[in-house]
Design a protein around this motif. Sequence first.
Motif, PDB file in Angstrom:
ATOM      1  N   ASN A 107       0.742  -1.343  -0.214  1.00  0.00           N
ATOM      2  CA  ASN A 107       0.057   0.142   0.012  1.00  0.00           C
ATOM      3  C   ASN A 107       0.888   1.351  -0.036  1.00  0.00           C
ATOM      4  O   ASN A 107       1.710   1.299   1.120  1.00  0.00           O
ATOM      5  CB  ASN A 107      -0.964   0.139   1.087  1.00  0.00           C
ATOM      6  N   ILE A 141      -2.140  -1.273  -3.684  1.00  0.00           N
ATOM      7  CA  ILE A 141      -3.282  -0.196  -3.401  1.00  0.00           C
ATOM      8  C   ILE A 141      -2.643   1.067  -3.256  1.00  0.00           C
ATOM      9  O   ILE A 141      -1.345   1.209  -2.604  1.00  0.00           O
ATOM     10  CB  ILE A 141      -4.004  -0.498  -2.032  1.00  0.00           C
ATOM     11  N   SER A 143      -3.125   4.982  -2.067  1.00  0.00           N
ATOM     12  CA  SER A 143      -3.933   5.783  -0.922  1.00  0.00           C
ATOM     13  C   SER A 143      -3.534   7.158  -0.836  1.00  0.00           C
ATOM     14  O   SER A 143      -2.403   7.657  -0.860  1.00  0.00           O
ATOM     15  CB  SER A 143      -4.215   5.067   0.315  1.00  0.00           C
ATOM     16  N   ALA A 163      -7.564   4.103  -2.405  1.00  0.00           N
ATOM     17  CA  ALA A 163      -8.095   4.138  -1.068  1.00  0.00           C
ATOM     18  C   ALA A 163      -8.231   5.553  -0.577  1.00  0.00           C
ATOM     19  O   ALA A 163      -7.280   6.124  -0.852  1.00  0.00           O
ATOM     20  CB  ALA A 163      -7.395   3.309  -0.207  1.00  0.00           C
ATOM     21  N   LEU A 179     -15.620   9.330  -2.663  1.00  0.00           N
ATOM     22  CA  LEU A 179     -15.179   7.878  -3.041  1.00  0.00           C
ATOM     23  C   LEU A 179     -15.643   7.474  -4.550  1.00  0.00           C
ATOM     24  O   LEU A 179     -14.689   7.097  -5.491  1.00  0.00           O
ATOM     25  CB  LEU A 179     -15.527   6.731  -2.212  1.00  0.00           C
ATOM     26  N   ALA A 184     -12.617   5.069  -6.308  1.00  0.00           N
ATOM     27  CA  ALA A 184     -12.110   4.201  -5.147  1.00  0.00           C
ATOM     28  C   ALA A 184     -12.627   2.743  -5.167  1.00  0.00           C
ATOM     29  O   ALA A 184     -13.966   2.836  -5.199  1.00  0.00           O
ATOM     30  CB  ALA A 184     -11.905   4.955  -3.792  1.00  0.00           C
ATOM     31  N   GLU A 185     -11.868   2.037  -4.769  1.00  0.00           N
ATOM     32  CA  GLU A 185     -12.291   0.538  -4.302  1.00  0.00           C
ATOM     33  C   GLU A 185     -12.278   0.376  -2.862  1.00  0.00           C
ATOM     34  O   GLU A 185     -12.914  -0.440  -2.247  1.00  0.00           O
ATOM     35  CB  GLU A 185     -11.348  -0.237  -5.004  1.00  0.00           C
ATOM     36  N   PHE A 186     -11.634   1.337  -2.297  1.00  0.00           N
ATOM     37  CA  PHE A 186     -11.325   1.043  -0.660  1.00  0.00           C
ATOM     38  C   PHE A 186     -11.439   2.364   0.077  1.00  0.00           C
ATOM     39  O   PHE A 186     -11.271   3.720  -0.434  1.00  0.00           O
ATOM     40  CB  PHE A 186      -9.851   0.680  -0.372  1.00  0.00           C
ATOM     41  N   ILE A 187     -11.911   2.536   1.346  1.00  0.00           N
ATOM     42  CA  ILE A 187     -11.867   3.685   2.284  1.00  0.00           C
ATOM     43  C   ILE A 187     -11.112   3.151   3.343  1.00  0.00           C
ATOM     44  O   ILE A 187     -11.078   1.888   4.062  1.00  0.00           O
ATOM     45  CB  ILE A 187     -13.363   3.921   2.797  1.00  0.00           C
ATOM     46  N   HIS A 188     -10.146   3.759   3.755  1.00  0.00           N
ATOM     47  CA  HIS A 188      -9.319   3.880   4.859  1.00  0.00           C
ATOM     48  C   HIS A 188      -9.351   4.893   6.084  1.00  0.00           C
ATOM     49  O   HIS A 188      -8.833   5.881   5.798  1.00  0.00           O
ATOM     50  CB  HIS A 188      -7.655   3.796   4.528  1.00  0.00           C
ATOM     51  N   TYR A 207     -17.682  -0.818  -0.583  1.00  0.00           N
ATOM     52  CA  TYR A 207     -16.191  -0.565  -0.549  1.00  0.00           C
ATOM     53  C   TYR A 207     -15.665  -1.701   0.769  1.00  0.00           C
ATOM     54  O   TYR A 207     -16.251  -2.013   1.533  1.00  0.00           O
ATOM     55  CB  TYR A 207     -16.080   0.944   0.019  1.00  0.00           C
ATOM     56  N   ASN A 210     -10.313  -0.807   5.208  1.00  0.00           N
ATOM     57  CA  ASN A 210      -8.968  -0.971   6.117  1.00  0.00           C
ATOM     58  C   ASN A 210      -8.720   0.061   6.986  1.00  0.00           C
ATOM     59  O   ASN A 210      -8.760   1.300   6.735  1.00  0.00           O
ATOM     60  CB  ASN A 210      -7.664  -1.147   4.963  1.00  0.00           C
TER      61      ASN A 210
END
Length: 248
Positions: A107, A141, A143, A163, A179, A184-188, A207, A210
């Motif tokens: 990441n 990933i 971010s 992310a 997002l 985005a595919e992720f939220i952190h 989503y 992480n």
Amino acid sequence: MKTVFAHRGISTLAPENTLAAFALCKPHGIGWIECDVDILADGTVVVSHDDTLDRCTDRSGSLYDLQAGDLAQIDAGSWFADQYMGERIPTLAQLITLVNQDQLNINVEIKSCSAGWAMTERLIDNVIAALDHLDDGRQLIVSSFNHQALAEFKRRRPQTAVACLYEAGQLGEDWLAVLQQCQAEFIHPADHGLTQQMIGDFKAAGYRVNVYTVNDLARANQLFNWGVDGVFTDIPHCFPAKYRAIGS
């Protein structure tokens, strides 16, 4: 499969964001690392959380005043322990060589480059150039807290999962729109203040989630039971083996 990310490497055993900290991951069976990247005056992408040298080296001053040749004179390890004296600030290219060698997943957090948008664009371009050297099969990933920069990265390298990072208390009602804008595919999100309902909302919207930075095993277990996909931690080597499988 739940994922544990080594936050800046195993940053409780070796100085954060150094090759020494990342090299400890494979021996401990840790498959995912997290690092921060910023840029020097000459365009070199380096692995560093801060845009100044003051906290984690033997020098003071801004990254944006340095050239690649200056890195050999900067000690990024002796502040942490005698055994790491002479450890250097790594370039992203050097870290990618280690990632390929140890078959890690990564990441990459693009820092909110305080040198301005022109340097931010140069950072994005040079990160992309470095990532092109990742071996096939390495999971990635990218971010950022800078969602404008993240959206621009995604526009330039759409095949990479991205992310949106959020600090505690910064998640507004527009999180879904942000997002979507970043594709985005992720939220952190930050761990502090995170609730089961919030995680449920993120997951219901499609989503993966992480959470950073989780240094308590019971809290990590609770988050996983709430549906979180992964946690960033300074103590990945302390997690049960089921979370630390190389290649997971």
